[in-house]
Design an enzyme around this catalytic site. Structure first.
Site, PDB file in Angstrom:
ATOM      1  N   GLU A 145       3.135   6.995   1.681  1.00  0.00           N
ATOM      2  CA  GLU A 145       1.868   7.714   1.819  1.00  0.00           C
ATOM      3  C   GLU A 145       1.486   7.932   3.277  1.00  0.00           C
ATOM      4  OE1 GLU A 145      -2.674   7.256   0.104  1.00  0.00           O
ATOM      5  OE2 GLU A 145      -0.972   6.622  -1.096  1.00  0.00           O
ATOM      6  N   SER A 172      -2.324   1.598   0.585  1.00  0.00           N
ATOM      7  CA  SER A 172      -1.165   1.661  -0.301  1.00  0.00           C
ATOM      8  C   SER A 172      -0.040   2.412   0.416  1.00  0.00           C
ATOM      9  CB  SER A 172      -1.530   2.375  -1.606  1.00  0.00           C
ATOM     10  OG  SER A 172      -2.546   1.663  -2.284  1.00  0.00           O
ATOM     11  N   ARG A 220      -2.893  12.884  -4.367  1.00  0.00           N
ATOM     12  CA  ARG A 220      -2.648  12.508  -2.971  1.00  0.00           C
ATOM     13  C   ARG A 220      -1.995  13.625  -2.161  1.00  0.00           C
ATOM     14  NH1 ARG A 220      -5.542   9.887  -5.141  1.00  0.00           N
ATOM     15  NH2 ARG A 220      -5.627   7.642  -5.393  1.00  0.00           N
TER      16      ARG A 220
END
Length: 379
Positions: free
Chosen positions: A371, A259, A168
């Site tokens: 995130e 998420s 990520r």
């Protein structure tokens, strides 16, 4: 215009100075009109300009954003003919809708991106955080990213080696974190995909290896089995929808940024003690996953990844958990998404995120990392 109308969380205040980029030339002109004039090594307190495309990874304050906001609406897809090995390169403008593009690759009988179906957002955002799901990542198929460096005003073509992908993350994301503002603006992305063995047979002729256990179970196959790409896409979309991860105006579980916390990556190198085992750094019973080093393709022996959802649940936060009036809550379908139940403000979402992060930290000593990009807000 409000950011609540431009983001999947549906929160955020006024857009003070919106400027739309419909072509690559428009986007380049905006970037060059708003250069990054500070030393890239010196942090800025707040972003100086804001770039918004799909809005699926943004949490913007209720006060909005006072600076110029570039609305990236660039479109265009260039398909090359298959090479001698049956591989197809395709270059996509940054503002194209990601899932629409993935659907087009499947319809053409191309494999590589089918497991990334159903993810909201734009093509240009995917290499920034190396979007991944169901055993696949953008890094697996990306050839290069065409970017404009705001610090120099120059266009560059960045390869996977340049981008230094991780879980990520990428050079694009890390540079923005260091500087406090976007440095590299993605103009277009080139992918290389595998063509169907017999293009006359349609999408069903292209197959892909299933690399994620839950997806294999949904398809009633074993890990590693090859399955038609259209079947993979259909199964992935169904799985994501069952978790509220496919946008649906009628489903408040999908009013989210996906998420909210990344899965923690913990070091297995402990100074004087040298290397330690995963059991030494993980809470009892916590799942452990390898972290692939994209430079070598092998698991990185210095780190281990665990599950943010497991930590959240074991810290006592259940599906649907909310504070106060409940305008924001954890998804009722799983514990990784923070959702707007219809009338939430950005302050409600960030307050819930702060409460959950504090609870996990007190219980396990692990600090969860958000995130989405937070604008005008801090945890």
């Amino acid at each position: 215009m409000r950011f609540a109308d431009l983001t999947t969380l549906r929160v955020g205040g006024p857009v003070a100075d919106p400027q739309e980029a419909r072509t690559r030339a428009d986007l380049i002109a905006f970037v060059r009109a708003h250069p990054l004039t500070v030393d890239p090594a010196s942090p800025l307190p707040v972003p100086d300009v804001l770039f918004v495309a799909g809005g699926s990874n943004l949490l913007i304050a209720d006060d909005g954003f006072e600076g110029p906001t570039c609305l990236i609406r660039t479109t265009g897809t260039q398909w090359e003919d298959p090479d001698d090995h049956g591989r197809v390169r395709v270059t996509v403008e940054a503002g194209e809708d990601w899932d629409t593009f993935v659907a087009a690759t499947v319809a053409r009988g191309l494999s590589g991106l089918e497991a990334l179906s159903g993810i909201p957002g734009s093509v240009g955002a995917t290499p920034v955080q190396n979007v991944g799901a169901y055993g696949a990542e953008v890094a697996d198929c990306l050839v290069d990213a065409h970017v404009l460096d705001r610090a120099t005003g120059e266009e560059q073509v960045l390869t996977p080696e340049d981008l230094r992908f991780g879980y990520r993350t990428s050079l694009l994301k890390r540079s923005a974190a260091r500087v406090g503002a976007v440095r590299y603006v993605v103009l277009a992305v080139t992918f290389e995909l595998e063509a169907a063995r017999d293009s006359r047979a349609g999408a069903g002729a292209a197959t892909a290896a299933v690399r994620y256990r839950q997806l294999a179970q949904a398809l009633s196959v074993d890990l590693g089995d090859r399955v038609p790409v259209d079947a993979v896409r259909a199964a992935v979309v169904d799985l994501r929808a069952s978790k509220g991860m496919v946008l649906d105006p009628a489903d408040h579980d999908s009013w989210s940024a996906g998420s909210f916390f990344t899965n923690p990556i913990l070091s297995l190198v402990d100074g004087p003690a040298g290397r330690v085992t995963a059991d030494a750094v993980l809470p009892d019973g916590a799942p452990a996953y390898p972290v692939v080093d994209h430079a070598t393709g092998e698991p990185d022996p210095d780190v281990v990844k665990t599950s943010a959802a497991w930590l959240i649940e074991q810290a006592g936060f259940t599906r649907g958990f909310a504070l106060g009036a409940g305008r924001a809550s954890l998804s009722t379908k799983h514990t990784l998404a923070l959702t707007n139940r219809g009338h939430a403000a950005a302050s409600d979402v960030v307050g819930l995120a702060r409460h959950i992060r504090t609870g996990v930290e007190k219980t396990f000593g692990i600090t969860l990392v958000p995130e989405p990009n937070l604008v005008g807000l801090t945890l």
